[in-house]
Each structure stands twice: as structure tokens, then as C-alpha cells.
Design a protein around this motif. Structure first.
Motif, PDB file in Angstrom:
ATOM      1  N   LEU A   1      -2.513   0.147  -1.073  1.00 25.97           N
ATOM      2  CA  LEU A   1      -1.489  -0.775  -0.578  1.00 25.97           C
ATOM      3  C   LEU A   1      -0.462  -0.046   0.275  1.00 25.97           C
ATOM      4  O   LEU A   1      -0.083  -0.524   1.353  1.00 25.97           O
ATOM      5  CB  LEU A   1      -0.797  -1.477  -1.748  1.00 25.97           C
TER       6      LEU A   1
ATOM      7  N   VAL B   1       5.493  -6.991  -6.069  1.00 27.95           N
ATOM      8  CA  VAL B   1       4.064  -6.785  -6.293  1.00 27.95           C
ATOM      9  C   VAL B   1       3.814  -6.525  -7.778  1.00 27.95           C
ATOM     10  O   VAL B   1       4.478  -5.706  -8.408  1.00 27.95           O
ATOM     11  CB  VAL B   1       3.547  -5.591  -5.460  1.00 27.95           C
TER      12      VAL B   1
ATOM     13  N   TYR C   1       0.757  -8.534  -3.443  1.00 26.08           N
ATOM     14  CA  TYR C   1      -0.244  -7.540  -3.048  1.00 26.08           C
ATOM     15  C   TYR C   1      -1.109  -8.091  -1.916  1.00 26.08           C
ATOM     16  O   TYR C   1      -1.306  -7.457  -0.876  1.00 26.08           O
ATOM     17  CB  TYR C   1      -1.119  -7.179  -4.247  1.00 26.08           C
TER      18      TYR C   1
ATOM     19  N   THR D   1      -3.256 -10.463 -10.255  1.00 26.22           N
ATOM     20  CA  THR D   1      -2.293  -9.949  -9.290  1.00 26.22           C
ATOM     21  C   THR D   1      -1.408 -11.069  -8.780  1.00 26.22           C
ATOM     22  O   THR D   1      -1.848 -12.211  -8.660  1.00 26.22           O
ATOM     23  CB  THR D   1      -3.000  -9.281  -8.085  1.00 26.22           C
TER      24      THR D   1
END
Length: 213
Positions: free
Chosen positions: A199, A212, A159, A155
């Protein structure tokens, strides 16, 4: 939609090897997208050289090539440089025949589950291309043997750093680790929806901080 997060997937050896590259480039939105154009051009050159020379692939060496190329192209060799552009990222090479995975990270960690336990391999604490980055820095290859039911996650910090919740704090690495531990047994299609919904719910009315991925 444009932004500073970008990923590439390349196949080698008739599909036996899969190379995944993820980069979180300087900036976000439109300014970040200009950097991804430069990174994309360098990526095409690196991949073409690997194919032409039929070289064995090292994610760590590829990060090193990106690092030297960006610094040279933008003349980012010292603190007096006008530009200061680069990326944090990760490169993963998966060999289907040998069932091996090689990971190299520039500030990015690799999360993975093994026998229901969540584990983390930290990337090198060194970014790619910036004027403070060392041109001769050698990134690290981490080799894993892939077994059935293992899951792997990467990621960008967009995020983890997203503000939200009751106090407007960042989402945090702890929460994403809890999500992986809870839902890694679900299909990846379902996991995608869960991660996006979690999220969005956490973000609430807060402004999106960053791209993101």
C-alpha cells in the motif's frame, strides 16, 4: 492517532467463541473518531445485554441493533434529519469447538481462501445507522465450516480506495485479491508487512485518502 475505523474483539463461553467487529464510521481523522466513541458506547451496551441474557450470538442481529440504536440516538429517521451518521462494517463469530464461522456484512465483503482458491462473500448492500438506512432492515448471517489452512480477510475501503500508482488511480479490489492469492500461505505476521508495504509503495507521494483497517 485517531480515526473513523474501529474494531472490537470479544470472547464468550470461556474463550470458545470469538466475536470480531469492524466498522468504518462516517468521516476520518478527528471527526471520524467522535463517531467511533458513539459506536463504542453502543457496542458495550449490546455486549453487556448478550452476556446478561446469555443469548446465542447472531452477527446479523448485532448489525441490526447498531442500526436501530444509531438511528434512534441521533434521530435519523427520514431525509429531513439534521444528522447523517453511521458505518459500513462486518461482524464475524468464530466457534472453536464447532469450527464454524458466521459472517454478516454491511457493505463489507469477507475474503477467504479455501483449497488455494480465493472466495468472496458479499455483505448486504445496506449501511448501518444513516438516515437513508431502513430501521427494520434484516442483515444476513452466512455460515462457513472452518477447515485447516483456511484464511480470512476483512478490510475497510480505505485500503481499496487509496490513490497511487503511475496514473493516481485507486488501488482497487482486484489488486488486494491478487495479494491474498499470492501471499495467503505466508505467516500472518509476514502478510501484515507485505500488505502495508504494498500500500505504501502504491500510494507513493499521494495523500492518504482515508483511514485504513
Amino acid at each position: 492517532i485517531v480515526g473513523g475505523d474501529i474494531y472490537f474483539i470479544e470472547e464468550f463461553q470461556d474463550g470458545n467463541e470469538l466475536l470480531l467487529m469492524m466498522m468504518d464510521c462516517t468521516g476520518h481523522g478527528v471527526p471520524g473518531a467522535f463517531v467511533t466513541m458513539l459506536v463504542k458506547a453502543i457496542e458495550r451496551q449490546i455486549i453487556a445485554t448478550i452476556r446478561h441474557k446469555n443469548e446465542s450470538i447472531s452477527p446479523a442481529k448485532i448489525l441490526g441493533l447498531f442500526n436501530r440504536n444509531i438511528k434512534q440516538l441521533l434521530n435519523q429517521h427520514d431525509s429531513k434529519s439534521i444528522n447523517n451518521t453511521g458505518f459500513d462494517g462486518a461482524i464475524v463469530l468464530y466457534n472453536k469447538e464447532n469450527q464454524t464461522l458466521i459472517f454478516a456484512g454491511a457493505q463489507f465483503p469477507l475474503f477467504y481462501t479455501d483449497d488455494t482458491c480465493l472466495k468472496i462473500i458479499k455483505g448486504d448492500r445496506h449501511s448501518v445507522g444513516y438516515k437513508q438506512s431502513q430501521a427494520d432492515f434484516e442483515f444476513t448471517d452466512h455460515v462457513l465450516h472452518v477447515k485447516e489452512d483456511m484464511s480470512f480477510y476483512l478490510t475497510s475501503d480505505g485500503y481499496v480506495d487509496q490513490n497511487g500508482g503511475a496514473k493516481g488511480f485507486p488501488f482497487g479490489k482486484k489488486k488486494i485479491m491478487e495479494l491474498i492469492e499470492t501471499y495467503h500461505g505466508e505467516t500472518f505476521a509476514d502478510q501484515q508487512e507485505i500488505f502495508l508495504e504494498e500500500l505504501a509503495s502504491y500510494q507513493g507521494d499521494e495523500i492518504r485518502n482515508d483511514d485504513v483497517m
